[in-house]
Scaffold this active site. Structure first.
Site, PDB file in Angstrom:
ATOM      1  N   ARG A 277       0.845  -1.192   0.000  1.00  0.00           N
ATOM      2  CA  ARG A 277       0.000   0.000   0.000  1.00  0.00           C
ATOM      3  C   ARG A 277       0.878   1.239   0.000  1.00  0.00           C
ATOM      4  NH1 ARG A 277      -2.685   2.672   4.694  1.00  0.00           N
ATOM      5  NH2 ARG A 277      -4.326   4.024   3.859  1.00  0.00           N
TER       6      ARG A 277
ATOM      7  N   HIS B  11      -2.785  11.288   1.778  1.00  0.00           N
ATOM      8  CA  HIS B  11      -2.357  10.829   3.099  1.00  0.00           C
ATOM      9  C   HIS B  11      -1.805  12.029   3.871  1.00  0.00           C
ATOM     10  CE1 HIS B  11      -0.963   7.177   5.514  1.00  0.00           C
ATOM     11  NE2 HIS B  11      -0.512   8.211   6.208  1.00  0.00           N
TER      12      HIS B  11
ATOM     13  N   GLU C 103      -7.266   7.828   6.972  1.00  0.00           N
ATOM     14  CA  GLU C 103      -7.645   8.272   8.320  1.00  0.00           C
ATOM     15  C   GLU C 103      -8.348   9.628   8.282  1.00  0.00           C
ATOM     16  OE1 GLU C 103      -4.487   8.103  11.206  1.00  0.00           O
ATOM     17  OE2 GLU C 103      -4.458   5.913  11.203  1.00  0.00           O
TER      18      GLU C 103
ATOM     19  N   ASN D  54      -7.778   1.428   9.959  1.00  0.00           N
ATOM     20  CA  ASN D  54      -6.500   1.482  10.666  1.00  0.00           C
ATOM     21  C   ASN D  54      -6.777   1.242  12.139  1.00  0.00           C
ATOM     22  OD1 ASN D  54      -5.590   2.256   8.175  1.00  0.00           O
ATOM     23  ND2 ASN D  54      -4.851   4.276   8.809  1.00  0.00           N
TER      24      ASN D  54
ATOM     25  N   TYR E 266      -5.033  -0.017  16.012  1.00  0.00           N
ATOM     26  CA  TYR E 266      -3.844  -0.332  16.795  1.00  0.00           C
ATOM     27  C   TYR E 266      -4.151  -0.763  18.220  1.00  0.00           C
ATOM     28  CZ  TYR E 266      -1.127   1.786  13.037  1.00  0.00           C
ATOM     29  OH  TYR E 266      -0.569   2.065  11.820  1.00  0.00           O
TER      30      TYR E 266
END
Length: 510
Positions: free
Chosen positions: A101, A145, A191, A330, A332
Site C-alpha cells: 500500500r 495521506h 484516516e 487502521n 492499533y
C-alpha cells in the site's frame, strides 16, 4: 432495537467469547481464503524523501514538519524511497508480500495542486507501480495521506473550502487515467477522521489549526473539524462518481474510504458509560461512515454539534450514500470510555468536547512506548462494522506495534503483536466478517505522524546515521515472511530468529 441496546449486545458478544479475546493460537496462511491479501504499506511523505527534487512542491505536511512539529523531524530524506524503491521492492519479495500500500504525493504529481502534470513525478509512480507488479506484488493506492499541496492550502484554505472538490476530483482523474490500468484498489483519504480532528480540532497534525493559541496560530476548533470532514466526504463522493462513470467498467477497480478505529469498552458498567461508549463509536466511526452507507450523520453527532456541523442537501445525501466499495480500517489499540458531559459546555467546544466523554487508552503493564496486545479489539471493530453497516467489504490498512527506534532487530513484542492480531482477524473472518485483506504497518522504519523518528513500526530498520540509509531485517520481517510462505509446520520466535532464545507465546502451523 435502540442504539444502546445494539451496542450492549455487541459488547457482550465480543467480550465474552474466549476465542475473540485470545485469538487463534495455531494458524497458517492457508487458513485464509486464497483471494485474501496480505501486505504491508507506507505513505509518500513518510517514505519517499526527495522533498525538493524533480519538481515536487511542498505539501501541508512539509510545512507542518518544518515548523518544529513531528518531534523536530521532517520527511526531506525519510527512507529515500524515491531513489531506493527497487531495492526495497526486492526486500518485499524476500518478505513474501502479496500486496503493498502506497500513497501518491499530490504535490509531486501536480505541484501546483491543479494544472500541468510533473512528468518526473509521473515517471516515478509509473516505475514504482510497474516494479511492484513485475515482482508479483499487488499495488493498493491512497490518493491523499495528510499531504495536500501547500499551494491549495495557501490559496483557499484547502479542505475548509468547497473549491477542494473540483481540484481533488481533477487530481484523482489524472491518477485513474495514468495508473488505473494497473491499480485496482484505490483509497481516497487516509484516516479521514483523525486528519480532520488532529488537523483542525487539536492542531497536532497538518495543517495544525485549532482554537488554542498556545499551540495553534490560527483555526477554530468549534466548527472547522466538521467543515473539513464534510468537504472530505463530498470530495470522496465526487471522485467515486467520476470513477464509476468513466473508469470502473473498463478498469474493474474499487474505491474505498479509510478511517482510524479504536475498539471502545465502557470504563464501568454504569449506563452513562455504556451510552458514552456508543457515542464514541458514533463520533469516531459513524461520523464519516454513516453518510457513506446511510446518507447522513448519526443523530448523536448532529445533536451535540448542532449548527456547527454542516448539513447535506437532498442531492448530496443521495450522492454520498453508497459511494464506497470498501471500508479501510487502521487499528492499533483499545480504549476505555468514561462519560464526561461537563466538557460538552466548553467555551471552545469542538469535536473533542462534543464527544462528551473521556477516552482512556488501556496500557496495563505494557511499556509506554508500546501498544498492549489486545487482539479482541480488532475482532470487536470488525464485528461492529459487520453488524452496523451491513457487512461491507473491509481492508485492514494499518495494524502494527510501536517500539522505540533504537536499532534493535530482535523485535519480539512486534512479532507477538502480529501473531495475536492476525489470529483474531482469522476469528472474525470465520465468524462471517467480510474482511478482504490485511496490511501490516509498516514495511520500513520511516517518519511517524507524531513522533518523527523517535518510534518504530517497521519490519526493517533504516539506519539514519548511514549515508546510504542501509536497511536491516528485523525478527518480525522473518516471522511475517515465514507465515506468508506457509511451508513451515511450526514457527516459534526461536526458529524464525535463528538462534535467539526468546520463546513465542503462540505458534502457527500449516
Amino acid at each position: 432495537m435502540s442504539e444502546i441496546s445494539l451496542y450492549i449486545g455487541l459488547l457482550s458478544l465480543v467480550l465474552h467469547l474466549p476465542v475473540a479475546v485470545h485469538g487463534v493460537d495455531h494458524y497458517s496462511r492457508t487458513d485464509f481464503p486464497a483471494d485474501f491479501v496480505f501486505g504491508s504499506g507506507t505513505s509518500a511523505y513518510q517514505y519517499e524523501g526527495a522533498a525538493s527534487e524533480d519538481g515536487r512542491s511542498p505539501s501541508i505536511w512539509d510545512t507542518f514538519a518544518h515548523s518544529g512539529h513531528t518531534n523536530g523531524a521532517n520527511g526531506d530524506i525519510a527512507c529515500d524511497g524515491y531513489h531506493k524503491y527497487k531495492d526495497d521492492i526486492q526486500l518485499m519479495v524476500e518478505t513474501n508480500l502479496e500486496a503493498f500500500r502506497i500513497s501518491i504525493s499530490w504535490s509531486r504529481l501536480i505541484p501546483n495542486g491543479r494544472g500541468p502534470i510533473n512528468q518526473k513525478g509521473l515517471h516515478y509512480y509509473n516505475n514504482l507501480i510497474d516494479e511492484l507488479i513485475s515482482c508479483g506484488i499487488q499495488p493498493h493506492v491512497t490518493l491523499n495521506h495528510i499531504d495536500l499541496p501547500q499551494a491549495l492550502e495557501d490559496e483557499y484554505g484547502g479542505w475548509l473550502s468547497r473549491k477542494i472538490l473540483k481540484d481533488f476530483t481533477a487530481y484523482a482523474d489524472v491518477c485513474f487515467r495514468e495508473f488505473g490500468d494497473r491499480v485496482l484498489y484505490w483509497t481516497t483519504v487516509n484516516e479521514a477522521n483523525i486528519f480532520a480532528v488532529g488537523g483542525y480540532d487539536q492542531g497536532i497534525i497538518a495543517p495544525g489549526r485549532c482554537s488554542d493559541r498556545t499551540r495553534c496560530s490560527w483555526g477554530n476548533s468549534s466548527n472547522e473539524t466538521y467543515i473539513a470532514g464534510h468537504n472530505i466526504l463530498l470530495a470522496h463522493a465526487a471522485v467515486v462518481r467520476l470513477y464509476r462513470a468513466k473508469y470502473q467498467a473498463i478498469q474493474k477497480g474499487y474505491v474505498g474510504f479509510n478511517i482510524y478505529t479504536m475498539w471502545f469498552e465502557p470504563y464501568t458498567n454504569a449506563t452513562e458509560d455504556l451510552i458514552a461508549t456508543q457515542r464514541a463509536n458514533d463520533f469516531f466511526i459513524g461520523w464519516l461512515i454513516d453518510p457513506l452507507i446511510f446518507g447522513d450523520y448519526p443523530e448523536t453527532v448532529k445533536k451535540n454539534a448542532q449548527t456547527r456541523i454542516p448539513t447535506f442537501t437532498k442531492l448530496e445525501s443521495e450522492q454520498i450514500k453508497g459511494s464506497v466499495d470498501f471500508i479501510g480500517v487502521n487499528h492499533y489499540t483499545t480504549a476505555f470510555v468514561k462519560d464526561n458531559p461537563s466538557i460538552l459546555e466548553a467555551d471552545n467546544g469542538g469535536f473533542s468536547a462534543d464527544l462528551a466523554a473521556q477516552i482512556i487508552e488501556q496500557q496495563g503493564d505494557t511499556p509506554q512506548d508500546q501498544y498492549p496486545v489486545l487482539p479482541s479489539g480488532l475482532y470487536g471493530v470488525l464485528e461492529y462494522l459487520k453488524q452496523v453497516y451491513g457487512n461491507q467489504p473491509v481492508y485492514i490498512h494499518e495494524n502494527g506495534q510501536m517500539t522505540r527506534r533504537n536499532g534493535t532487530l530482535n523485535d519480539t513484542p512486534r512479532v507477538e503483536y502480529f501473531q495475536a492480531y492476525i489470529g483474531s482477524l482469522l476469528d472474525a473472518l470465520r465468524n462471517g466478517s467480510n474482511v478482504k485483506g490485511y496490511f501490516a504497518w509498516t514495511f520500513l522504519d520511516g517518519l511517524e505522524l507524531l513522533d518523527g523518528y523517535g518510534t518504530s513500526f517497521g519490519f526493517y530498520y533504516v539506519d539514519l546515521d548511514d549515508k546510504d540509509l542501509r536497511r536491516y531485517q528485523k525478527l518480525s520481517a522473518r516471522w511475517y515472511a515465514s507465515f506468508l510462505k506457509g511451508k513451515t509446520r511450526s514457527n516459534s520466535i526461536t526458529e524464525v530468529g535463528k538462534g535467539t532464545s526468546v520463546p513465542l507465546r503462540y505458534q502457527f502451523i500449516q
